[in-house]
Design an enzyme around this catalytic site. Structure first.
Site, short mmCIF file in Angstrom:
data_model
loop_
_atom_site.label_atom_id
_atom_site.label_comp_id
_atom_site.label_asym_id
_atom_site.label_seq_id
_atom_site.Cartn_x
_atom_site.Cartn_y
_atom_site.Cartn_z
N SER A 73 0.79 -1.23 0.00
CA SER A 73 0.00 0.00 0.00
C SER A 73 0.82 1.28 0.00
O SER A 73 0.25 2.38 -0.10
CB SER A 73 -0.96 0.02 1.19
OG SER A 73 -2.09 -0.78 0.92
N LYS A 76 0.06 3.69 -2.78
CA LYS A 76 -0.97 4.74 -2.76
C LYS A 76 -0.39 6.15 -2.79
O LYS A 76 -1.09 7.10 -3.14
CB LYS A 76 -1.88 4.54 -1.55
CG LYS A 76 -2.73 3.27 -1.61
CD LYS A 76 -3.67 3.17 -0.42
CE LYS A 76 -4.63 1.98 -0.53
NZ LYS A 76 -4.01 0.68 -0.20
N SER A 137 -6.00 3.64 4.47
CA SER A 137 -5.39 2.83 3.41
C SER A 137 -6.45 2.07 2.63
O SER A 137 -6.28 0.90 2.26
CB SER A 137 -4.35 1.86 3.98
OG SER A 137 -3.54 1.32 2.95
#
Length: 429
Positions: A73, A76, A137
């Protein structure tokens, strides 16, 4: 000595050997790799790591920093950067409303992922999705941002790859906009790629992503530092808690390490990852740890290792502040070819900091050029300083010696032809 007195370090200047003609650079020895810079100084239980000064790019520590690994993640941050770019260029606004596709809704409601549930037929603002992406997230939220910017996941992924290329990150492995493995996003999967394919960057490359985001959109910190926030959807509220447990109010917070960003990442292949940032001694630092232990959702290992890394920096570096126009002894001037003045005074172009290793060695610098062509204006960049600690080069994230620009503190025009002829006859230099 530096004109301004520094508590820690005396900088001695080593003038370069004479050069042939103006603008010819002195030969610079190739810099040693930053891949494992000072790696033996601390035992970090991670697969790779890096720490650097976000503004100057000076590397303070690295372990296997060039090895590409899954970033999960942390992906992102690229998605957020491109979203902020689209807002800046008025392609979308904070109030633009987005309806998630069926594929996004399916991902957003999968309880196995870190998520904020999204509903088919509901509209969500870019601001809501941006906050959910950075704080919780939320994978579905990140996918919605991509949909809003580029119209499809594939188009956005291509945009991500292009942006990384612009930053000098070649052939990056990017398959999803949220960091999940390719097969976990259902019908939004990147065609032609294996279902187990994951986004991969090195710790050094991930730090560049953080650098670029912080340099161009420093306001991102206003969101990444938020510990808790509510996500409201037609009367239903989802409580979001930041996965960065080093934030104030969360379990790994410490006043000694006032972290205010940036992003965690976790998959089975990636382990526990974290790109962090904080202000220390007036400078913004970036740390990246990848492949830390992840036994379960309560394992704080990535933050424990980040604290070890920060403590190492605190204990082993001292910042040397170089204000703008600082004149450095033995490098206070440089020659001018065919100028009315044969020399001009020089000083530091822009206020900066050099992190001096506490290794018992003297911090030294040298000028890259010995002379410059006439026609110089006051304030013009005319040279650069490069730094060493003993025989060890001070390196940047680009694997090059740290360079600090020098400006002309006084201008000079070109001497007339008669003066130049007389100097040639008399050998005046």
């Amino acid at each position: 000595m530096i004109k301004n007195k520094f508590k820690k370090t005396v900088i001695s200047i080593v003038a370069l050997a004479s050069l042939f003609g103006a603008g010819i650079t002195a030969p610079i020895a190739s810099a040693s790799s930053i891949s494992s810079y000072q790696a033996d100084k601390i035992n970090l239980e991670v697969k790779s790591a890096i720490a650097l000064d976000s503004e100057s790019g000076q590397v303070l520590y690295a372990k296997n920093a060039d090895k590409r690994l899954p970033i999960a993640s942390m992906t992102k941050l690229i998605t957020v950067y491109l979203t902020l770019e689209a807002i800046k260029h008025k392609q979308i606004s904070w109030d633009t409303k987005v309806e998630p596709t069926s594929a996004i809704v399916k991902v957003a409601n999968n309880s196995e992922y870190s998520n904020v549930p999204l509903k088919k037929g509901h509209l969500y603002t870019i601001r809501q999705l941006y906050q959910a992406t950075l704080i919780e997230s939320a994978n579905g939220a990140a996918m919605c941002l991509a949909q809003a910017v580029s119209g499809s996941q594939v188009a956005f992924i291509k945009k991500m790859r292009t942006q990384l290329q612009k930053w000098g990150i070649k052939d990056a492995k990017i398959y999803t906009v949220c960091g999940l493995p390719n097969g976990n996003v259902g019908s939004a999967a990147y065609l032609g790629a294996n279902k187990n394919a994951e986004n991969k960057l090195s710790a050094a490359e991930m730090s560049i992503v953080g650098q670029k985001l912080l340099a161009e959109y420093p306001e991102v910190i206003k969101t990444t530092k938020v510990s808790h926030r509510a996500f409201k959807d037609s009367g239903q509220t989802t409580s979001m808690t930041n996965f960065n447990w080093m934030l104030k109010g969360l379990s790994q917070y410490s006043g000694a390490y006032p972290v205010d960003g940036l992003k965690t990442g976790t998959t089975d292949a990636a382990g526990a990852c974290f790109i962090g940032t904080l202000k220390y001694r007036g400078r913004r630092l970036i740390t990246v740890v990848m492949g830390a232990r992840h036994q379960d959702g309560t394992d704080p290992s990535r933050f424990v290792e980040t604290k070890k890394l920060l403590n190492y920096i605190y204990q082993n570096y001292s910042p040397v502040v170089l204000p703008a126009k600082t004149k450095i002894a033995k490098a206070t001037s440089m020659g001018v070819i065919d100028g009315k003045a044969l020399k001009i005074p020089i000083g530091v172009k822009t206020s900066t900091v050099v992190w001096d290793p506490k290794d018992g060695k003297t911090l030294t610098t040298k000028l890259r050029y010995s002379k410059v062509e006439a026609g110089i204006q006051k304030g013009q960049t005319v040279n650069e300083y490069q730094f060493k600690s003993g025989n060890n080069k001070i390196l940047t994230i680009n694997d090059q010696p740290l360079k600090v620009s020098a400006q002309a503190l006084q201008g000079t025009k070109k001497a007339n032809i008669f003066v130049r002829i007389w100097r040639w006859i008399t050998g005046t230099k």
